[in-house]
Design a protein around this motif. Structure first.
Motif, PDB file in Angstrom:
ATOM      1  N   LEU A  35      20.917  47.268  -7.638  1.00  0.00           N
ATOM      2  CA  LEU A  35      22.355  47.476  -7.771  1.00  0.00           C
ATOM      3  C   LEU A  35      23.145  47.145  -6.506  1.00  0.00           C
ATOM      4  N   LEU A  38      24.652  43.714  -6.254  1.00  0.00           N
ATOM      5  CA  LEU A  38      25.565  43.292  -7.307  1.00  0.00           C
ATOM      6  C   LEU A  38      26.985  43.741  -6.968  1.00  0.00           C
ATOM      7  N   PRO A  40      30.343  45.784  -8.220  1.00  0.00           N
ATOM      8  CA  PRO A  40      30.459  46.950  -9.112  1.00  0.00           C
ATOM      9  C   PRO A  40      30.523  46.576 -10.584  1.00  0.00           C
ATOM     10  N   GLN A  42      29.220  43.911 -12.047  1.00  0.00           N
ATOM     11  CA  GLN A  42      27.876  43.498 -12.464  1.00  0.00           C
ATOM     12  C   GLN A  42      26.946  44.709 -12.584  1.00  0.00           C
ATOM     13  N   ALA A  43      27.064  45.638 -11.649  1.00  0.00           N
ATOM     14  CA  ALA A  43      26.217  46.830 -11.678  1.00  0.00           C
ATOM     15  C   ALA A  43      26.487  47.657 -12.923  1.00  0.00           C
ATOM     16  N   ARG A  44      27.749  47.771 -13.312  1.00  0.00           N
ATOM     17  CA  ARG A  44      28.081  48.539 -14.525  1.00  0.00           C
ATOM     18  C   ARG A  44      27.494  47.876 -15.764  1.00  0.00           C
ATOM     19  N   ASP A  46      24.887  45.921 -15.887  1.00  0.00           N
ATOM     20  CA  ASP A  46      23.433  46.061 -15.815  1.00  0.00           C
ATOM     21  C   ASP A  46      23.012  47.465 -16.235  1.00  0.00           C
ATOM     22  N   PHE A  47      23.722  48.474 -15.742  1.00  0.00           N
ATOM     23  CA  PHE A  47      23.394  49.860 -16.061  1.00  0.00           C
ATOM     24  C   PHE A  47      23.547  50.123 -17.560  1.00  0.00           C
ATOM     25  N   VAL A 106      28.931  53.450 -11.516  1.00  0.00           N
ATOM     26  CA  VAL A 106      28.460  52.937 -12.797  1.00  0.00           C
ATOM     27  C   VAL A 106      28.364  54.104 -13.787  1.00  0.00           C
ATOM     28  N   THR A 228      20.507  52.537  -2.655  1.00  0.00           N
ATOM     29  CA  THR A 228      21.459  52.601  -3.757  1.00  0.00           C
ATOM     30  C   THR A 228      22.439  53.749  -3.567  1.00  0.00           C
ATOM     31  N   TRP A 231      24.995  52.824  -1.048  1.00  0.00           N
ATOM     32  CA  TRP A 231      25.952  51.877  -1.639  1.00  0.00           C
ATOM     33  C   TRP A 231      26.965  52.594  -2.529  1.00  0.00           C
TER      34      TRP A 231
END
Length: 347
Positions: A35, A38, A40, A42-44, A46-47, A106, A228, A231
């Motif tokens: 994460l 990535l 934010p 992209q991280a959301r 992905d999650f 996320v 993580t 971050w």
């Protein structure tokens, strides 16, 4: 469940260990990007995409509703109401205010939907899940204020929506657990906020600094990585002073007395284990009733791993039983008879 914290077992459950090996292999091969690398957005994505792979699917409930709750700054945030039975203002349902995890960056209504539906089914109560606003677009204390405003909405409008403001519980996992713990403190001190009958804190973040023994022991290779967490907090906090604010770190609160009874659920192999244990001890020392459940072999986020490990569903059932028991101890609201309503209006 035990009423006292038990010494944690560090050995992973075989099914969880297999999941962690798969995650590590994906990172090593480049198929999975951590994460912190990535954006934010992209991280959301992905999650949310990984959530259905981890958890069991729970069918839609007979009564689900999309809501928009008003916030103090004039904005409205999304929420979803889940119930087995149609909410009725004449006999309103007890309600769990549910706050999702995800490091304040996320997580969404979608990522936790199976968990919220499962709790509604097993507890028999309504679940109101709130899409509090995320960082870095909305930094501290926006998420906390959104949670407070959602609880205030239950107190103000819940009865009209078929929810009983006298029978409210709080549930949060991870960052949602941080919010739930802070919200229990705010409800103690803020006139007009419903007083919850139970706060359920699942692997919550509670400390100003991430420097505990469990953090050093489990901060790498046990799903929730120290990198993580750093971050997440870099996105969420405005400055270093925010770390000492009890709305971010409930362990910083001067006094925990008078808050709602607590059920604290902690995976034995989680960086946040020690701060969860410390919070339970501080609550007990302040005279608050606390039940602690340290779950052997589990890691952070395990409650949403019904497809991975059976223990997730077992503990979810225990949480639902605790919610149902707490609601039974509070008298249910009943609409006054017509004559009583008239007399009240005439007075």
């Amino acid at each position: 469940m035990s009423t006292r914290d038990e010494p944690p077992a560090a050995q992973l459950h075989p099914d969880v260990e297999a999941l962690l090996e798969m995650v590590a292999a994906g990172v090593e091969s480049g198929a999975r990007v951590p994460l912190p690398r990535l954006t934010p957005e992209q991280a959301r994505a992905d999650f949310d995409a990984s959530s259905p792979l981890l958890d069991v699917a729970v069918a839609a409930l007979p009564h689900e509703a999309a809501l928009r709750l008003p916030m103090r700054d004039g904005e409205r945030i999304a929420a979803r109401l889940y119930a087995l039975h149609r909410p009725d203002p004449a006999a309103p349902l007890p309600v769990t205010l549910a706050l999702h995890g995800g490091g304040f960056v996320v997580g969404s209504l979608d990522s936790h939907e199976s968990l919220w539906r499962d709790l509604a089914v097993r507890s028999g109560a309504a679940v109101l899940a709130v899409a509090y606003r995320l960082a870095p677009e909305h930094r501290f204390p926006t998420a906390f204020e959104d949670a407070c405003d959602a609880l205030a909405w239950i107190g103000r409008e819940g009865r009209n929506a078929g929810l009983d403001p006298g029978r409210v519980a709080l549930f949060g996992d991870s960052a949602g657990g941080t919010l739930a713990a802070g919200l229990a403190l705010a409800a103690r001190d803020t006139p007009g906020l419903p007083r919850p009958c139970l706060q359920v804190l699942a692997y919550p973040g509670l400390a100003a600094r991430q420097d505990s023994n469990s953090y050093r022991r489990f901060g790498r290779g046990y799903l929730l990585e120290a990198e993580t967490v750093a971050w997440f907090f870099a996105q969420y906090l405005r400055d270093e002073a925010d770390r000492r604010d009890w709305r971010f770190a409930p362990l910083e609160a001067a006094d925990l007395a008078g808050t709602a009874p607590a059920l604290i659920v902690l995976p034995a192999c989680d960086p946040l284990l020690d701060e969860g244990r410390a919070y339970g001890e501080r609550l007990r020392a302040a005279g608050v009733s606390v039940t602690s459940r340290i779950v052997p072999g589990m890691v952070h986020e395990f409650l949403r791993m019904g497809n991975v490990v059976e223990d997730a569903l077992v503990v979810r059932a225990e949480i639902a039983d605790a919610l149902a028991a707490a609601f039974r101890q509070r008298p249910a609201f009943r609409q006054p008879a017509l004559g009583q309503q008239s007399a009240s209006a005439d007075a």
